[in-house]
Design an enzyme around this catalytic site. Structure first.
Site, short mmCIF file in Angstrom:
data_model
loop_
_atom_site.label_atom_id
_atom_site.label_comp_id
_atom_site.label_asym_id
_atom_site.label_seq_id
_atom_site.Cartn_x
_atom_site.Cartn_y
_atom_site.Cartn_z
N CYS A 263 0.80 -1.24 0.00
CA CYS A 263 0.00 0.00 0.00
C CYS A 263 0.83 1.28 0.00
O CYS A 263 0.69 2.10 -0.91
CB CYS A 263 -0.95 0.00 1.19
SG CYS A 263 -2.24 -1.25 1.01
N ARG A 331 5.20 -7.86 -1.37
CA ARG A 331 5.18 -6.70 -2.26
C ARG A 331 5.99 -5.53 -1.68
O ARG A 331 5.78 -5.11 -0.57
CB ARG A 331 3.72 -6.28 -2.54
CG ARG A 331 3.00 -7.27 -3.43
CD ARG A 331 1.55 -6.89 -3.68
NE ARG A 331 0.67 -7.24 -2.58
CZ ARG A 331 -0.66 -7.14 -2.62
NH1 ARG A 331 -1.26 -6.68 -3.69
NH2 ARG A 331 -1.40 -7.48 -1.58
N1 LIG Z 1 -3.51 -5.37 1.28
C1 LIG Z 1 -3.81 -4.45 2.19
O1 LIG Z 1 -3.34 -4.48 3.32
C2 LIG Z 1 -4.78 -3.34 1.85
C3 LIG Z 1 -5.29 -2.53 2.87
C4 LIG Z 1 -6.18 -1.52 2.56
C5 LIG Z 1 -6.54 -1.31 1.23
N2 LIG Z 1 -6.03 -2.09 0.24
C6 LIG Z 1 -6.47 -1.87 -1.14
O2 LIG Z 1 -7.42 -2.87 -1.47
C7 LIG Z 1 -7.30 -3.21 -2.86
C8 LIG Z 1 -7.04 -4.70 -3.00
O3 LIG Z 1 -5.80 -5.01 -2.42
P1 LIG Z 1 -5.36 -6.50 -2.10
O4 LIG Z 1 -4.09 -6.42 -1.35
O5 LIG Z 1 -6.51 -7.22 -1.50
O6 LIG Z 1 -5.11 -7.04 -3.60
P2 LIG Z 1 -4.90 -8.54 -4.06
O7 LIG Z 1 -4.04 -8.47 -5.25
O8 LIG Z 1 -4.52 -9.41 -2.91
O9 LIG Z 1 -6.37 -9.02 -4.51
C9 LIG Z 1 -7.05 -8.58 -5.63
C10 LIG Z 1 -7.86 -9.77 -6.18
O10 LIG Z 1 -8.76 -9.29 -7.18
C11 LIG Z 1 -8.87 -10.28 -8.18
N3 LIG Z 1 -9.47 -9.65 -9.36
C12 LIG Z 1 -8.94 -8.70 -10.17
N4 LIG Z 1 -9.82 -8.34 -11.12
C13 LIG Z 1 -10.96 -9.06 -10.89
C14 LIG Z 1 -12.23 -9.12 -11.52
N5 LIG Z 1 -12.53 -8.34 -12.55
N6 LIG Z 1 -13.14 -9.98 -11.03
C15 LIG Z 1 -12.87 -10.76 -9.98
N7 LIG Z 1 -11.66 -10.73 -9.33
C16 LIG Z 1 -10.74 -9.90 -9.79
C17 LIG Z 1 -7.47 -10.81 -8.32
O11 LIG Z 1 -7.45 -12.09 -8.92
C18 LIG Z 1 -7.01 -10.84 -6.86
O12 LIG Z 1 -7.29 -12.09 -6.25
C19 LIG Z 1 -6.18 -2.33 -3.41
O13 LIG Z 1 -6.74 -1.17 -3.97
C20 LIG Z 1 -5.39 -1.98 -2.16
O14 LIG Z 1 -4.72 -0.75 -2.30
C21 LIG Z 1 -5.17 -3.11 0.53
#
Ligand SMILES: NC(=O)c1ccc[n+]([C@@H]2O[C@H](COP(=O)([O-])OP(=O)(O)OC[C@H]3O[C@@H](n4cnc5c(N)ncnc54)[C@H](O)[C@@H]3O)[C@@H](O)[C@H]2O)c1
Length: 433
Positions: A263, A331
């Protein structure tokens, strides 16, 4: 409520499982078929404490299901969350919104009746307006209220953070969404969690402002650590003396090798691009990014100095590879800067991390070991990179007996300098004499 979660990653899976635990009926969708197949078998795609049991319980009770596509669930949903990734766009650092827009397009023609479409992904200010336009363009008759509800959970304590957050921020442009969002988060009213309703743009920006501030706070104490090293002060005590001031707060004042993770790096970068496009540059955040990037790159120099200036042919044992403990997330981990830098200077690296399996792909030239003692066996230096609890109480005498030379570089200030030195180690940490 009937909830659909699009994207079953770190945020989508935890949010989906927690909403199910609140009593809602949740369908988690992901286009990664393997992920869905394994989730149906109870196999978690990520390491997050408590997640497996939470998913198993709610799946067994029929409130949580996993699908690669679910038009029926989308049609019937009261709320559809978009929780897909928003990585840095290759080349320019803006947030890549292609996954978010694709998800919006996927639901546009399917929704029926009044539906709240919630962006949980971290998205730049104004994205809600664009999602709105995508829905109207694809299906002018769709009755959809686009809401911003950024997620503030931290990997490693994600379930607790989701269920007992400091606050929930909800940005709405259609008053009808307020009731739906209030009902979704109703269990949190019981523990008096502040739920902040704002306009949509304010909510989108709040998430970036929070992350940028935290990144700046870490970077501030990191620079203070460098100053402490030059003037013979102790950054841990400075941080305590500063952090006890309620206006400042004690958290995010641990000096270390520089922030990483999924993030802060991408969100600070996206925010400075938003600000620069809006002709309101955020110079503090720009500097934070520069200072942090340089810091991660400079950390290898600390190891080199501890080994007398030359590490060619030396063996370095690394403990911890993930960007922080209690997650498998690699990451932007500082390890990805530090280890290649050590290798370029001719060192052999052997390493252990309890969960960072992806490291084997990202760091192919590292020799992976099965435990902390194995990782330091025969090494000329031990570098503590990620402060997993299991590294806090290592048997230092055993470590010393296993190593070729007793040199410890503690990039997380986990050990007490006098204790380690008493045992005969040459010990270097961050910002402490
Ligand atoms: N990881 C964290 O700690 C955290 C905390 C707060 C906010 N965020 C935000 O949340 C969002 C997600 O982050 P994350 O770490 O969970 O990402 P991630 O990469 O772990 O998960 C994203 C998932 O979405 C799926 N995906 C993508 N396009 C899709 C579609 N069209 N239909 C269905 N599935 C689809 C991917 O296969 C993947 O499994 C980001 O914007 C991130 O900035 C993350």
């Amino acid at each position: 409520m009937r909830v659909v979660m699009i994207g079953t990653g770190y945020v989508g899976l935890v949010s989906g499982a927690c909403f199910a635990d609140f009593g809602h009926s949740v369908t988690c969708i992901d286009n990664d078929e393997l992920k869905i197949t394994r989730l149906r078998q109870g196999v978690m795609p990520i390491y997050e404490p408590g997640l497996e049991a939470l998913v198993a319980r709610n799946a067994a009770q029929g409130r949580l299901v996993f699908e690669t596509g679910a038009p029926a669930a989308i049609a019937e949903a009261d709320a559809i969350f978009i929780a897909v990734g928003t990585p840095s766009r290759r080349g320019d650092g803006h947030a890549d919104l292609s996954y978010v827009y694709a998800a919006a397009e996927e639901v546009a023609g399917i929704v029926q009746g009044f539906t709240v479409l919630v962006t949980k992904s971290t998205v730049p200010v104004g994205t809600g307006d664009k999602i709105d336009a995508i829905i109207r363009g694809a299906c002018p008759t769709a009755d959809v209220a686009v809401v911003s509800n950024p997620e503030f959970l931290r990997e490693g304590s994600a379930i607790e953070d989701f269920k007992r957050p400091d606050r929930v921020v909800v940005g709405i442009a259609d008053e009808r969404a307020r009731a739906v969002m209030s009902e979704l988060y109703r269990p949190l009213f019981l523990n008096e969690t502040p739920i902040l309703f704002t306009d949509r743009r304010t909510s989108e920006l709040t998430k970036y402002a929070a992350n940028a501030f935290l990144a700046m706070k870490i970077t501030f104490i990191n620079e203070m650590a460098d100053l402490c090293e030059r003037v013979g002060a102790n950054v841990q005590q400075v941080a305590r003396g500063v952090g006890l001031d309620n206006r400042i707060g004690a958290k995010f004042l641990n000096a270390g090798p520089g922030y990483g993770g999924s993030c802060f790096p991408k969100d600070t970068l996206a925010l400075v691009h938003t600000a620069s496009d809006a002709h309101a540059p955020l110079r503090l955040v720009e500097t934070t990014i520069r200072v942090n990037t340089a810091r991660k790159q400079a950390m290898a120099g600390k190891v080199v100095a501890a080994l007398g200036g030359d590490i060619a042919g030396k063996t370095i044992g690394i403990l911890g590879l993930t960007f922080k403990p209690n997650t498998d997330d690699m990451r932007e981990s500082p390890a990805l800067d530090i280890i290649p830098a050590l290798q370029r200077l001719g060192a052999r690296v052997q390493a252990f991390d309890p969960e960072g399996r992806e490291a084997r792909v990202l760091l192919p030239d590292v020799e992976f070991r099965d435990g902390p003692y194995e990782a330091v066996a025969g090494a000329d230096a031990m570098v503590l990179l990620t402060e997993w609890d299991q590294f806090r109480a290592l048997d230092l005498d055993r470590i010393k007996a296993l190593m070729r030379a007793p040199v410890v570089i503690d990039l997380r200030n986990v050990y007490r300098p006098e204790e380690v030195r008493q045992r005969g180690f040459a010990y270097t940490s961050i910002g402490r004499p």
